[in-house]
Design an enzyme around this catalytic site. Sequence first.
Site: not given
Lengths: 31, 221
Positions: B84, B194, B196
């Site tokens: 991002c 994302h 994560e």
Amino acid sequence: VELEVEDPSRLPEMCEQLLANPLIEDYEIQT
Amino acid sequence: MRFGVVQFPGTCDERDAARACSMVGDAELLWHADADLKGVDAVVVPGGFSYGDHLRAGAIARFSPVMGEVERFAAAGGPVLGICNGFQILCEAGLLPGALLPNTSLRFSMRQTVLEVQRTSCAWTRACETGDLLSVPAKHMSGRYYASQPVLDEMTDREQVVLRYASDPQPNGSLDGIAGVCNAAGNVLGLMPHPEHAVDLLNGSADGLRLFESVARVPAA
């Protein structure tokens, strides 16, 4: 972007390296 | 494997990134003002709003002392992942081609996306197969990938498009549905969604973990 600069001749360099992303942005310098 | 997670003023996803890294190795935070990667084996530049997105997202962060070290690390073949805002920073730094424009909706977009893996020789997708679908959330205002046609042609020839949005509609209007790109060498990857945030089924998907596993557990071919 309004700036006070000591050396206006460096404005194009400042635009190319930081103030604008020439890939996606046009810029015009007014003094 | 030791991961370093870079933190700038305004970064907000460093803890989730570090947690994802710690699931496959060790992780530690790297402060933006320190020109020191502390000998890590891989670098993650996480999401957020570095320097408040002043001027443009990533425009200021690319000049941080730590980024000089990240650039040297990447040039030496070290694996670097930009997520991002991290992707935006890597593009501003010239580590990745192209740029990220405001979403076509001109609104902040937050949704679960499906990503199709295009290339598996990238350091961060070695644990995937071409065509794999990964469910990963995206949340951003400026995620519309853009590159000029000549650059895009070159990227296609070099197989630098690693991930495309397979979900419809895609969240931002990216050119050719591009969600993630790598450098020519394949060691630097940037993506807007994302991974994560998708490392635990309790959050709806653990597909994002495969990117971290790729670097930590799958040797280069």
